[in-house]
Write a protein that holds these residues in place. Structure first.
Motif, short mmCIF file in Angstrom:
data_model
loop_
_atom_site.label_atom_id
_atom_site.label_comp_id
_atom_site.label_asym_id
_atom_site.label_seq_id
_atom_site.Cartn_x
_atom_site.Cartn_y
_atom_site.Cartn_z
N ARG A 61 29.55 -10.23 -23.84
CA ARG A 61 30.55 -10.56 -22.83
C ARG A 61 29.85 -11.28 -21.68
O ARG A 61 28.63 -11.22 -21.55
CB ARG A 61 31.25 -9.30 -22.33
CG ARG A 61 30.28 -8.37 -21.60
CD ARG A 61 31.00 -7.43 -20.67
NE ARG A 61 30.10 -6.47 -20.09
CZ ARG A 61 29.33 -6.70 -19.02
NH1 ARG A 61 29.34 -7.85 -18.40
NH2 ARG A 61 28.53 -5.75 -18.55
N PHE A 74 37.41 -12.95 -17.81
CA PHE A 74 37.29 -12.12 -19.01
C PHE A 74 37.92 -10.75 -18.78
O PHE A 74 38.69 -10.25 -19.59
CB PHE A 74 35.81 -11.98 -19.40
CG PHE A 74 35.56 -11.02 -20.51
CD1 PHE A 74 35.72 -11.41 -21.83
CD2 PHE A 74 35.16 -9.72 -20.25
CE1 PHE A 74 35.50 -10.52 -22.87
CE2 PHE A 74 34.93 -8.82 -21.28
CZ PHE A 74 35.10 -9.23 -22.59
N ALA A 77 41.66 -10.97 -18.79
CA ALA A 77 42.17 -11.09 -20.17
C ALA A 77 42.03 -9.76 -20.90
O ALA A 77 42.94 -9.37 -21.65
CB ALA A 77 41.42 -12.20 -20.91
N TRP A 78 40.93 -9.06 -20.68
CA TRP A 78 40.72 -7.74 -21.30
C TRP A 78 41.85 -6.80 -20.87
O TRP A 78 42.44 -6.11 -21.70
CB TRP A 78 39.36 -7.19 -20.88
CG TRP A 78 39.01 -5.87 -21.49
CD1 TRP A 78 39.42 -4.63 -21.07
CD2 TRP A 78 38.18 -5.64 -22.63
NE1 TRP A 78 38.90 -3.66 -21.87
CE2 TRP A 78 38.13 -4.24 -22.83
CE3 TRP A 78 37.47 -6.47 -23.49
CZ2 TRP A 78 37.40 -3.67 -23.87
CZ3 TRP A 78 36.74 -5.89 -24.52
CH2 TRP A 78 36.71 -4.51 -24.70
N SER A 81 45.15 -7.63 -22.46
CA SER A 81 45.17 -7.51 -23.92
C SER A 81 45.45 -6.08 -24.35
O SER A 81 45.60 -5.81 -25.53
CB SER A 81 43.82 -7.97 -24.50
OG SER A 81 42.80 -7.02 -24.24
N CYS A 171 41.05 -10.84 -26.14
CA CYS A 171 40.82 -11.51 -24.84
C CYS A 171 41.07 -13.01 -24.95
O CYS A 171 41.69 -13.61 -24.07
CB CYS A 171 39.40 -11.26 -24.35
SG CYS A 171 39.12 -9.60 -23.78
N GLN A 174 44.60 -13.73 -25.01
CA GLN A 174 45.22 -13.56 -23.69
C GLN A 174 44.82 -14.65 -22.70
O GLN A 174 45.12 -14.55 -21.52
CB GLN A 174 44.86 -12.19 -23.11
CG GLN A 174 45.63 -11.06 -23.71
CD GLN A 174 47.13 -11.19 -23.47
OE1 GLN A 174 47.57 -11.55 -22.39
NE2 GLN A 174 47.90 -10.92 -24.50
N TYR A 176 41.49 -16.07 -22.31
CA TYR A 176 40.09 -16.30 -21.99
C TYR A 176 39.58 -17.42 -22.90
O TYR A 176 39.67 -17.34 -24.11
CB TYR A 176 39.23 -15.04 -22.20
CG TYR A 176 37.81 -15.29 -21.78
CD1 TYR A 176 37.47 -15.29 -20.44
CD2 TYR A 176 36.82 -15.58 -22.71
CE1 TYR A 176 36.17 -15.55 -20.03
CE2 TYR A 176 35.52 -15.84 -22.31
CZ TYR A 176 35.21 -15.83 -20.97
OH TYR A 176 33.92 -16.11 -20.57
#
Length: 187
Positions: A61, A74, A77-78, A81, A171, A174, A176
């Motif tokens: 990551r 990130f 997005a995490w 998600s 991610c 979503q 990223y």
């Protein structure tokens, strides 16, 4: 560049382990003028990737220090998600704990899974007949250590082995967007 949480090498600069901790990150090659000697004794082992998409496929990551903007994107997005009941803002440690379970099994082997090619967003990696491909712009780009070397098209319903860990695929789905090597533009 990245690392896997510590020294993977011994004093003879030989790789002796796959990882040192669950903190697998990707870093900038240059940051605040810092200089490193590769494989310095008792220091983390530097890993080099063609691009961020490859690093994600390996289970890394973005670094929260040198790549703060990418890490924040990130992390967002995490968060999105996840199931609505789990959409709290996670810490880097919480992400690393879940991500580690999704990339390495109990026997320390890479976790992969099968799915249709059409289920993957741009930026994911798949394996077909022993070769690794980046899913990109409605095509597959054959990976090599020096760059992407060939573009092919495959049916979206084809079942493939997914190399990018599932939480990282979520991610990407979503929003990223991993950085991809310039050779992808030449195909």
């Amino acid at each position: 560049m990245g690392n896997r949480g510590g020294a993977l090498h011994n004093l003879n600069r030989e790789i002796v382990r796959q990882y040192a901790s669950r903190r697998w990150i990707t870093c900038l090659l240059e940051f605040k003028g810092r200089r490193r000697s590769v494989m310095s004794p008792n220091r983390y082992t530097e890993l080099f990737f063609l691009d961020e998409a490859v690093a994600l496929a390996a289970g890394h990551r973005p670094c929260a220090e040198c790549r703060r903007e990418k890490f924040n994107a990130f992390k967002e997005a995490w968060t999105y998600s996840r199931e609505p009941s789990e959409q709290n803002t996670p810490s880097a440690d919480q992400i690393d704990i879940e991500l580690h379970r999704a990339r390495i099994d109990r026997l320390k082997r890479k976790v992969t899974y099968e799915s249709s090619l059409g289920s993957l967003p741009d930026g994911g990696f798949v394996q077909i007949e022993g070769s690794s491909y980046l899913v990109w712009d409605n095509a597959l780009l054959l990976w090599s250590p020096g760059g992407y070397v060939r573009k092919i098209h495959a049916p979206k319903d084809r079942i493939v082995t997914i190399l990018t860990p599932e939480p990282l695929v979520r991610c990407i789905r979503q929003g990223y967007r991993p950085e991809v090597h310039r050779s992808s533009l030449l195909l």
